[in-house]
Structures are given as structure tokens and as C-alpha cells.
Design a protein around this motif. Structure first.
Motif, PDB file in Angstrom:
ATOM      1  N   UNK A   1      -1.430   9.996   7.343  1.00 35.59           N
ATOM      2  CA  UNK A   1      -1.179   8.217   6.738  1.00 35.59           C
ATOM      3  C   UNK A   1      -1.350   7.427   8.210  1.00 35.59           C
ATOM      4  N   UNK A   2      -1.962   7.323   9.108  1.00 36.00           N
ATOM      5  CA  UNK A   2      -2.745   6.741   9.455  1.00 36.00           C
ATOM      6  C   UNK A   2      -2.976   6.341   8.787  1.00 36.00           C
ATOM      7  N   UNK A   3      -4.435   6.019   7.865  1.00 33.55           N
ATOM      8  CA  UNK A   3      -5.138   5.498   7.293  1.00 33.55           C
ATOM      9  C   UNK A   3      -4.614   4.603   5.955  1.00 33.55           C
ATOM     10  N   UNK A   4      -3.561   5.228   5.715  1.00 28.77           N
ATOM     11  CA  UNK A   4      -2.747   4.050   5.174  1.00 28.77           C
ATOM     12  C   UNK A   4      -1.871   3.051   5.822  1.00 28.77           C
ATOM     13  N   UNK A  24       1.080  -1.219   0.216  1.00 27.87           N
ATOM     14  CA  UNK A  24      -0.337  -0.343  -0.294  1.00 27.87           C
ATOM     15  C   UNK A  24       0.484   1.193   0.136  1.00 27.87           C
ATOM     16  N   UNK A  25       0.921   1.840  -1.181  1.00 27.41           N
ATOM     17  CA  UNK A  25       1.725   3.099  -0.798  1.00 27.41           C
ATOM     18  C   UNK A  25       0.930   4.756  -1.073  1.00 27.41           C
ATOM     19  N   UNK A  26       1.467   5.383  -1.262  1.00 25.59           N
ATOM     20  CA  UNK A  26       0.851   6.630  -1.111  1.00 25.59           C
ATOM     21  C   UNK A  26       1.529   8.121  -1.539  1.00 25.59           C
ATOM     22  N   UNK A  27       1.124   9.019  -2.263  1.00 25.19           N
ATOM     23  CA  UNK A  27       2.164  10.285  -2.480  1.00 25.19           C
ATOM     24  C   UNK A  27       1.928  11.470  -2.068  1.00 25.19           C
ATOM     25  N   UNK A  39      -2.474  -7.363   5.682  1.00 25.14           N
ATOM     26  CA  UNK A  39      -1.294  -7.436   5.959  1.00 25.14           C
ATOM     27  C   UNK A  39      -0.235  -7.462   4.930  1.00 25.14           C
ATOM     28  N   UNK A  40       0.077  -5.623   4.730  1.00 27.74           N
ATOM     29  CA  UNK A  40       1.303  -4.980   3.523  1.00 27.74           C
ATOM     30  C   UNK A  40       1.240  -4.586   4.002  1.00 27.74           C
ATOM     31  N   UNK A  41       2.865  -4.301   3.214  1.00 25.89           N
ATOM     32  CA  UNK A  41       3.725  -3.299   2.748  1.00 25.89           C
ATOM     33  C   UNK A  41       3.476  -1.813   3.021  1.00 25.89           C
ATOM     34  N   UNK A  42       4.048  -0.751   3.686  1.00 26.94           N
ATOM     35  CA  UNK A  42       3.563   0.030   2.478  1.00 26.94           C
ATOM     36  C   UNK A  42       4.881   1.357   2.435  1.00 26.94           C
ATOM     37  N   UNK A  43       4.643   1.445   1.191  1.00 29.69           N
ATOM     38  CA  UNK A  43       5.391   2.719   0.978  1.00 29.69           C
ATOM     39  C   UNK A  43       4.346   3.540   0.287  1.00 29.69           C
ATOM     40  N   UNK A  44       5.085   4.551  -0.321  1.00 27.54           N
ATOM     41  CA  UNK A  44       5.670   6.031  -1.155  1.00 27.54           C
ATOM     42  C   UNK A  44       6.783   6.660  -1.694  1.00 27.54           C
ATOM     43  N   UNK A  45       5.983   7.717  -2.567  1.00 29.56           N
ATOM     44  CA  UNK A  45       6.689   8.544  -3.463  1.00 29.56           C
ATOM     45  C   UNK A  45       7.836   9.381  -2.918  1.00 29.56           C
ATOM     46  N   UNK A  46       8.714   9.206  -3.465  1.00 27.44           N
ATOM     47  CA  UNK A  46      10.479   9.992  -3.191  1.00 27.44           C
ATOM     48  C   UNK A  46       9.940  11.248  -2.810  1.00 27.44           C
ATOM     49  N   UNK A  47       9.339  12.914  -3.376  1.00 30.70           N
ATOM     50  CA  UNK A  47       8.886  13.425  -2.909  1.00 30.70           C
ATOM     51  C   UNK A  47       8.386  13.605  -1.193  1.00 30.70           C
ATOM     52  N   UNK A  48       7.527  12.494  -0.868  1.00 27.07           N
ATOM     53  CA  UNK A  48       7.005  12.070   0.263  1.00 27.07           C
ATOM     54  C   UNK A  48       8.373  11.797   1.419  1.00 27.07           C
ATOM     55  N   UNK A  49       8.953  10.598   0.179  1.00 32.01           N
ATOM     56  CA  UNK A  49      10.615  10.720   1.644  1.00 32.01           C
ATOM     57  C   UNK A  49      11.448  11.597   1.779  1.00 32.01           C
ATOM     58  N   UNK A  50      11.478  12.501   0.833  1.00 35.28           N
ATOM     59  CA  UNK A  50      12.115  13.883   0.513  1.00 35.28           C
ATOM     60  C   UNK A  50      11.892  14.717   1.379  1.00 35.28           C
ATOM     61  N   UNK A  90      10.341  13.876   4.206  1.00 30.89           N
ATOM     62  CA  UNK A  90      10.451  13.494   5.439  1.00 30.89           C
ATOM     63  C   UNK A  90       9.247  13.117   6.071  1.00 30.89           C
ATOM     64  N   UNK A  91       7.874  13.146   5.954  1.00 28.70           N
ATOM     65  CA  UNK A  91       6.317  12.297   5.736  1.00 28.70           C
ATOM     66  C   UNK A  91       7.363  11.124   6.299  1.00 28.70           C
ATOM     67  N   UNK A  92       7.724  10.298   5.693  1.00 27.72           N
ATOM     68  CA  UNK A  92       7.312   9.020   5.483  1.00 27.72           C
ATOM     69  C   UNK A  92       9.480   8.483   5.481  1.00 27.72           C
ATOM     70  N   UNK A  93       9.697   7.332   6.521  1.00 28.98           N
ATOM     71  CA  UNK A  93      11.339   6.867   5.966  1.00 28.98           C
ATOM     72  C   UNK A  93      11.742   6.470   4.620  1.00 28.98           C
ATOM     73  N   UNK A  94      13.048   6.909   4.686  1.00 24.77           N
ATOM     74  CA  UNK A  94      13.656   6.998   2.625  1.00 24.77           C
ATOM     75  C   UNK A  94      13.420   5.091   3.108  1.00 24.77           C
ATOM     76  N   UNK A  95      13.356   4.136   3.592  1.00 20.76           N
ATOM     77  CA  UNK A  95      13.344   2.789   3.347  1.00 20.76           C
ATOM     78  C   UNK A  95      11.942   2.310   2.589  1.00 20.76           C
ATOM     79  N   UNK A  96      11.019   3.261   2.699  1.00 24.18           N
ATOM     80  CA  UNK A  96      10.043   3.595   1.874  1.00 24.18           C
ATOM     81  C   UNK A  96       9.494   3.875   0.464  1.00 24.18           C
ATOM     82  N   UNK A  97      10.777   4.185   0.169  1.00 27.51           N
ATOM     83  CA  UNK A  97      10.657   5.148  -1.376  1.00 27.51           C
ATOM     84  C   UNK A  97      10.831   4.558  -2.346  1.00 27.51           C
TER      85      UNK A  97
END
Ligand code: FAD
Length: 324
Positions: free
Chosen positions: A219-222, A207-210, A230-241, A243-250
């Protein structure tokens, strides 16, 4: 001749990618008349080792010493090379995981073997001319790699090959490799997990969000959707850039490349650099309020709508369906 498969474990449990690697090796063995020998390093219980027969290994070489409890690249390389030599392996298969990415080229160099890293399909050809299809340029292209040396190394992308069950009772042999003290010049003293979450590169559902999510507070709903699935979370690059999410999710060209069975993209536009990291997902679901968002062009299913309305409804529906 035999095929050696290095099977990775986490805290004594084999990863799904280990069973994929054994199944992959077994399929090659069936084509070439070889047999599959698995190599396990670390403290793995007999029940787990026995499981490897179920996926096609006839024998399991079990290396279990305190010194090897944690992954040490040089030492693990030396053990794989030693085992490959001792069984006269013509092919060594590993998972193209974090540790596999470090091991495969080292093993290939030490065995003077040809290497195909990131295989996504079974090889074609035979003997000293195997053709292997691999992902290239962050998943934006394919490469067809010819392996022409007598010994070959293939690392298999996680989630690229379906696990197949066989009916083999593997014999388990404690294996005492000949390794040098110099191979232990780096010692991992302690591993502290940053998170107990599902590992992103190996997740079956992501489940990935941008930037469409507007801020980290949303991000609570994500997280909740990911938990229900039972999923992993991910995100787009601007989101981790940001600092909304850790870089490990980019995820993407400059981040992690994933190939889950299901990738749910929420409030992500679908820029080419993002798609580079997700295009080999089996099914892509896109939720975006802009019907012209480029992501819809590669989606299997799309929902045009506001994430803040769609995602809570999806969570409720999934909870009802799962009886949660
Ligand atoms: C060299 C280079 C490398 C790059 N590498 C990467 C990479 O590895 N990974 C990566 O992701 N990007 C990468 N990028 C950045 C990439 O080009 C895009 O800028 C980025 O992917 C856009 O992120 P986004 O989709 O989250 O944000 P945006 O482009 O801002 O898109 C937000 C989307 O959310 C939608 N939206 C807004 N509000 C809502 C709502 N309420 N509900 C539903 N939808 C909504 C919008 O319609 C829009 O489509 C790279 C760029 C360069 C130049």
C-alpha cells in the motif's frame, strides 16, 4: 421567509461542504425570492464567518460558547430548531455529512417538517410543493422526493453542488439560543483524531485499491500516489475485511458512499456492490490488468496494465508535472 443553512466547521475552519450548502441555499433563494441566513456553532474566527457572505449568506448567526465547542447532536439540533423558529425559516439546508445525517431528521421531526436527505440537485417546483432529487439504494438509484409541508429540510450530499461565489457582505450577529440543560445530557469530553488524512466522504480525489494489490505491504505506493494528488485513500470490502486497511476506508454498498471529482480504482474488479459507492464520482479512472474487468464499463479512462508497473510510473510523472 428565509432559508437557514447550518454550516459545519472543523477546528474553526469551515468545510468545503459548508460552502456548498450555502451556495445551494443561495441558488434556491434566487429562485424563490428568499434570503440566506447561515448558522455557525462553535469557535469560528470572524474571517471565516465573513467568508459565508462570499457564497451567498446575507447574515451569519454565530453561536460560540465553550459548552458547544464539540458536536453534541441533541444540543446542536435544539439550536438549529431555535434559530429556524426565530427567523421563521421555511427551509433548512444542511450538508449530508456524518453530523448532518444525525441532525437533519432530528431537526425535521422537531419542526414537523418534510425531509429530503442526500439531495444531489437543486429542487424544482415552488411553495409547498418542492421536488428534490436524492440518491437512493446506496447510489444505485435516484429518488424524487416531494416536500409538501410549509417547513422543509434538505440535506445536500457533499460534492454534489458546485460552489458559487456571490458578492454579499454578510452581517455577523452573535446569537444566544434558548436551549435546555436536558439537551446537554451527552457531553463530548475529548476528541482524539485517529488520522490527519483527508476525510474520505468529502475528498475531491480518491485513490482506491483492491485485492489486486496482493497484500497490505504493497500500500505504500497507493499512499504515495494519494499524497502527490492530495487525495484520500479508500479500498474495496475484501481488503478491509482482510485487515489490510481500516474499515473506515471501505467504499461501496456496505461502506462509505463517495462522490469525488476523481476516483482512481487500482486492482479493483468493479463488482456491483463496490460501484454502488462510487458511481456518482465525476471522473473514474481504472487501472486493472484484466481488460475484461467490469470496472472498465463505467470508467471514463482506463489503463490495462499491472498496477505494480503503472502506479510507480504515474507517481513519477505526477511528481515531474508538479515539480516535486
Ligand atoms: C452483500 C454484499 C455486500 C458487499 N459490499 C461491498 C462493498 O460495500 N464494497 C466492496 O468493495 N465490495 C462489496 N462486496 C464484495 C463485492 O461483491 C466484491 O467481492 C469485491 O468488491 C471485490 O473486491 P476487489 O475488486 O478488491 O477484489 P477482486 O474481485 O478479487 O478483484 C481484484 C481485481 O484486481 C485485478 N488485479 C489483480 N492483480 C492486478 C495487478 N497486479 N494489477 C492490476 N490489477 C490487478 C484483477 O484483474 C481483479 O479485477 C459485497 C458483497 C456482498 C455479497
Amino acid at each position: 421567509m428565509s432559508i437557514l443553512v447550518y454550516v459545519e466547521n472543523t477546528d474553526g475552519q469551515f468545510k468545503k461542504s459548508a460552502f456548498e450548502a450555502v451556495s445551494y441555499a443561495k441558488a434556491i433563494a434566487d429562485q424563490s425570492g428568499n434570503h440566506v441566513i447561515a448558522l455557525s456553532i462553535g469557535n469560528v474566527a470572524e474571517g471565516q464567518l465573513n467568508l459565508l457572505g462570499k457564497y451567498g449568506a446575507t447574515k451569519v448567526l454565530n453561536v460560540n460558547t465553550e459548552q458547544l465547542k464539540s458536536f453534541v447532536n441533541q444540543a446542536y439540533t435544539a439550536i438549529i430548531v431555535d434559530a429556524a423558529k426565530s427567523i421563521e425559516a421555511s427551509l433548512i439546508v444542511l450538508s449530508n455529512s456524518f453530523s448532518g445525517k444525525g441532525l437533519a431528521p432530528r431537526v425535521a421531526a422537531k419542526l414537523n417538517a418534510a425531509l429530503a436527505d442526500g439531495a444531489i440537485e437543486l429542487p424544482t417546483g415552488s411553495g409547498d410543493n418542492l421536488q428534490v432529487k436524492t440518491g437512493a439504494f446506496s447510489g444505485k438509484a435516484f429518488a424524487f422526493v416531494a416536500l409538501t409541508s410549509p417547513i422543509k429540510v434538505i440535506s445536500l450530499n457533499p460534492n454534489s453542488f458546485e460552489i458559487k461565489e456571490s458578492d454579499i457582505a454578510a452581517t455577523i450577529e452573535n446569537y444566544d439560543p434558548s436551549i435546555d440543560a436536558a439537551d446537554f445530557s451527552t457531553i463530548v469530553k475529548e476528541i482524539v483524531r485517529a488520522t490527519d488524512k483527508i476525510s474520505l466522504p468529502e475528498a475531491e480525489i480518491v485513490v482506491s485499491a483492491g485485492r489486486g494489490l496482493k497484500g497490505p505491504e504493497n500500500w505504500a505506493m497507493i499512499e504515495e500516489l494519494a499524497n502527490v494528488l492530495g487525495a484520500a485513500t479508500a479500498c474495496s470490502k475484501p481488503v478491509s475485511d482482510a485487515g489490510w486497511r481500516p474499515h473506515s476506508e471501505h467504499v461501496g454498498q456496505t461502506g462509505i458512499v463517495v462522490s469525488p471529482n476523481l476516483y482512481i480504482a487500482i486492482g479493483i474488479s468493479g463488482a456491483i456492490q463496490h460501484l454502488a459507492g462510487v458511481s456518482s464520482s465525476k471522473t473514474i479512472v481504472v487501472i486493472n490488468k484484466d481488460p475484461e474487468a467490469p470496472f472498465f464499463k463505467v470508467a471514463d479512462y482506463g489503463i490495462v496494465g499491472d498496477a505494480f508497473e503503472v502506479v510507480p510510473k504515474l507517481i513519477t510523472a505526477l511528481k515531474t508535472y508538479k515539480g516535486l
